[in-house]
Design an enzyme around this catalytic site. Structure first.
Site, PDB file in Angstrom:
ATOM      1  N   GLU A 123       0.800  -1.237   0.000  1.00 47.42           N
ATOM      2  CA  GLU A 123       0.000   0.000   0.000  1.00 47.42           C
ATOM      3  C   GLU A 123       0.829   1.282   0.000  1.00 47.42           C
ATOM      4  O   GLU A 123       0.844   2.030   0.998  1.00 47.42           O
ATOM      5  CB  GLU A 123      -0.953   0.001   1.205  1.00 47.42           C
ATOM      6  CG  GLU A 123      -1.989  -1.100   1.154  1.00 47.42           C
ATOM      7  CD  GLU A 123      -3.105  -0.902   2.182  1.00 47.42           C
ATOM      8  OE1 GLU A 123      -3.097   0.112   2.899  1.00 47.42           O
ATOM      9  OE2 GLU A 123      -4.003  -1.760   2.237  1.00 47.42           O
ATOM     10  N   GLU A 159      -5.110  -8.696   1.249  1.00 42.38           N
ATOM     11  CA  GLU A 159      -5.620  -8.431   2.601  1.00 42.38           C
ATOM     12  C   GLU A 159      -7.120  -8.238   2.510  1.00 42.38           C
ATOM     13  O   GLU A 159      -7.612  -7.615   1.564  1.00 42.38           O
ATOM     14  CB  GLU A 159      -5.044  -7.137   3.202  1.00 42.38           C
ATOM     15  CG  GLU A 159      -3.647  -7.239   3.725  1.00 42.38           C
ATOM     16  CD  GLU A 159      -3.173  -5.928   4.377  1.00 42.38           C
ATOM     17  OE1 GLU A 159      -4.012  -5.156   4.879  1.00 42.38           O
ATOM     18  OE2 GLU A 159      -1.960  -5.700   4.373  1.00 42.38           O
TER      19      GLU A 159
HETATM   20  C1  BGC Z   1      -2.486  -2.393   6.099  1.00 42.53           C
HETATM   21  C2  BGC Z   1      -2.434  -3.231   7.348  1.00 42.53           C
HETATM   22  C3  BGC Z   1      -3.466  -2.730   8.347  1.00 42.53           C
HETATM   23  C4  BGC Z   1      -4.829  -2.799   7.720  1.00 42.53           C
HETATM   24  C5  BGC Z   1      -5.946  -2.334   8.627  1.00 42.53           C
HETATM   25  C6  BGC Z   1      -3.872  -2.109   5.622  1.00 42.53           C
HETATM   26  O1  BGC Z   1      -3.899  -0.877   5.040  1.00 42.53           O
HETATM   27  O2  BGC Z   1      -1.712  -2.989   5.082  1.00 42.53           O
HETATM   28  O3  BGC Z   1      -1.141  -3.180   7.853  1.00 42.53           O
HETATM   29  O4  BGC Z   1      -3.435  -3.434   9.544  1.00 42.53           O
HETATM   30  O5  BGC Z   1      -4.834  -1.959   6.606  1.00 42.53           O
HETATM   31  O6  BGC Z   1      -5.787  -1.000   8.964  1.00 42.53           O
END
Ligand code: BGC
Length: 453
Positions: A171, A361
Site C-alpha cells: 500500500e 488483505e
Molecule cells: C495495512 C495493514 C493494516 C490494515 C488495517 C492495511 O492498510 O496494510 O497493515 O493493519 O490496513 O488497517
C-alpha cells in the site's frame, strides 16, 4: 452479495487461501538481537500520535511465538502465510552491516511455514523504514532507490531459493499519504514537498524491486499490493462528482497506473496531480515506473462517499462518514460495502496489463470481547461471508482472481490505533500474549474445510 450459498471449493482448486501479517504489527522484540530502530519505533515515542500512547515494542510477540502462530494458521486451514521482513532487523542501519540474527530469524519463519505445508509469501516492505535512513530523508530522498535495491537484493540472495512468492511494497498510497503528507503515520511528515518525492520514490522502488526479484529469482511469482476504495459522490451535483473523481485518482489510480506503464494519472483541473507531474517528470525516470507484475495485490477496507469541500487543501473534497449516513460500519467507522469491493475488483480486472489479482488483505475490526474463553464475533463472520461472496461473484464473471489472504491472524499493533483495533481471527491478550481463536477463526476453518456458508 452472492445470493447462493457457497464454500471454499467453489473458488476452484488453484485458488490460494492465505492469512497475512506484518513485521511491525506482529513481531515485537523491537530492540532485541541486533534489530535497528524503525520509523515506527521512533514515531511511537511522540505524544498523542498513537491511541493510548501504544508502542510496537512487544506487539503480538511473533518474534518469540512464530512457531505457535504458524501452527495456528495451519490449524485454521490456510495454505499461504504472508508476513513482512523488518528491514531494520536484517540491516539495522538500513544500509551496510547485515545482522546475522535477523537473517536467521526469517529463515526460521520460512522453514517453519514450509515444514507445516504453508507457502511463505514475503512482503519486502510493510511501512517500517529503518530510522537511520529516515534521518537521511527517508522516502523523500533520491538515494531511496539505491538503498531499497540493496535491501531487495540481500533478501533474494538469502531467501530466493525458498520463497516462491513475493509482494514488493504494501500500500504505497497509505504510507506516503499518511506518513509524508498528513503526518498521521510514521515518520509524521507533512506537505507536498515531502509527499511528491515520496510518491515518486515509492512508485520507482515498487517497479525496481520487481525487476531485482525477477533477475535473481526468475521462477518466483511477483506481486505488489495496493489499497483500493470506491469513491462515490455524495450527491449528483457536478461539484461532488468532480470531488469524487479527484479522490478516486489518489485512492485508486495513483500507483497502479505507473506500474502499468501509463504514468501518474491525469485529471482535468486537479492541480495536485499537475504539480506531481511537473515535480517528478523533472527526475526523468518515468519509464522506470513500469514493471510486468505476475499479479496485482488488492486490499479493500472501506468505500468512501465524497463531497466537494473548498476548505480542504489540494483535493477540495471530504468524506461524508458512513456513521452520519447511517450505513453499516466497523468499530473504527469504516463503511462495510461489499458491493463497492465487487465493483473495484471488476474495475482493476479490466485494466490492460493486470494478469491476475490476489486479494492480499481483507478483514475488519470490531469490538471483540473475550468471555469464558469465547469471542463471539458474529459481525466479523458476516463481514467475511459478504466480502468473500463479492470475490466469488466477480471471479465467476471472469475477473482473474487467484487468491484471498485474510487480514489478520492474531490481533496486533494497528498503527495509529495502537492496540485498540482488533482485526484478528485470533484474539490476543496483550498482557499475557495468550491467543484464543475467535468464532470467526473457527468459521474460516470450517469454510476452508468445505462447510457451505
Ligand atoms: C495495512 C495493514 C493494516 C490494515 C488495517 C492495511 O492498510 O496494510 O497493515 O493493519 O490496513 O488497517
Amino acid at each position: 452479495m452472492h445470493k447462493k450459498n457457497f464454500t471454499a471449493s467453489d473458488f476452484g482448486p488453484d485458488f490460494k487461501w492465505g492469512v497475512g501479517m506484518a513485521a511491525p504489527q506482529n513481531e515485537g522484540a523491537a530492540f532485541e538481537d541486533g534489530k535497528g530502530l524503525s520509523v515506527w519505533d521512533v514515531f511511537a515515542r511522540k505524544r498523542n500520535v498513537i491511541k493510548g500512547g501504544a508502542r510496537p515494542t512487544h506487539a503480538a510477540d511473533f518474534y518469540h511465538r512464530y512457531k505457535d502462530d504458524i501452527l495456528l494458521a495451519k490449524a485454521l486451514g490456510f495454505k499461504v502465510f504472508r508476513f513482512s521482513i523488518a528491514w531494520s532487523r536484517v540491516i539495522p542501519e538500513g544500509v551496510g552491516k547485515v545482522n546475522k540474527l535477523g537473517i536467521a530469524f526469517y529463515h526460521n519463519v520460512i522453514d517453519e511455514c514450509i515444514a507445516n505445508g504453508l507457502e511463505p509469501v514475503v512482503t519486502v516492505y510493510h511501512w517500517d523504514l529503518p530510522h537511520a535512513l529516515e534521518l537521511q530523508g527517508g522516502w523523500t530522498s533520491r538515494d531511496m532507490i539505491k538503498w531499497f535495491s540493496k535491501y531487495v537484493t540481500l533478501l533474494t540472495e538469502h531467501y530466493g531459493k525458498k520463497v516462491k512468492q513475493w509482494i514488493v511494497v504494501n500500500e504505497p498510497f497509505a504510507f506516503t499519504a499518511l506518513g509524508y503528507m498528513m503526518g498521521m503515520h510514521a515518520p509524521g511528515k507533512m506537505g507536498t514537498a515531502n509527499v511528491f518525492p515520496a510518491i515518486y520514490n515509492a512508485a520507482l522502488c515498487t517497479a525496481e524491486g520487481g525487476r531485482i526479484i525477477r533477475a535473481h529469482c526468475p521462477h518466483a511469482v511477483i506481486g505488489t499490493s495496493f489499497s483500493i476504495s470506491e469513491a462515490k459522490p455524495f450527491t449528483n451535483s457536478d461539484k461532488d462528482i468532480a470531488a469524487a473523481n479527484r479522490a478516486d485518482a489518489l485512492l485508486n489510480r495513483l500507483f497502479i497506473e505507473p506500474v502499468l506503464g501509463m504514468g501518474f494519472p491525469q485529471l482535468d483541473q486537479f492541480d495536485f496531480l499537475d504539480k506531481l507531474h511537473i515535480g517528478t517528470t523533472a527526475w526523468r525516470f518515468i519509464d522506470k515506473l513500469k514493471f510486468d507484475f505476475d499479479y496485482i495485490g488488492l486490499q479493500n477496507y472501506f468505500s468512501v462517499t465524497i463531497k466537494h469541500n473548498p476548505l480542504i487543501p489540494y483535493v477540495s473534497a471530504s468524506e461524508v462518514s458512513a456513521k452520519s449516513r447511517k450505513k453499516p460500519h466497523t468499530a473504527i467507522g469504516w463503511e462495510i460495502d461489499p458491493v463497492s469491493f465487487y465493483n473495484m475488483l471488476h474495475r482493476f480486472g479490466s485494466y490492460d496489463g493486470v494478469k491476475q489479482i490476489i486479494v492480499t488483505e481483507g478483514g475488519a475490526c470490531f469490538k471483540d470481547h473475550l468471555h469464558g474463553g469465547v469471542v463471539n464475533d458474529t459481525e466479523r463472520i458476516d463481514y467475511f461471508r459478504s466480502y468473500l461472496g463479492a470475490v466469488l461473484k466477480a471471479k465467476q464473471e471472469g475477473v482473474p482472481i487467484g487468491g484471498y489472504y485474510a487480514w489478520t491472524l492474531t490481533d496486533n499493533f494497528e498503527w495509529a490505533y495502537g492496540y485498540s483495533s482488533r482485526f484478528g481471527l485470533v484474539y490476543t491478550d496483550f498482557e499475557t500474549q495468550l491467543r484464543t481463536v475467535k468464532n470467526s477463526g473457527y468459521w474460516f476453518r470450517d469454510f476452508l474445510n468445505g462447510k457451505v456458508v
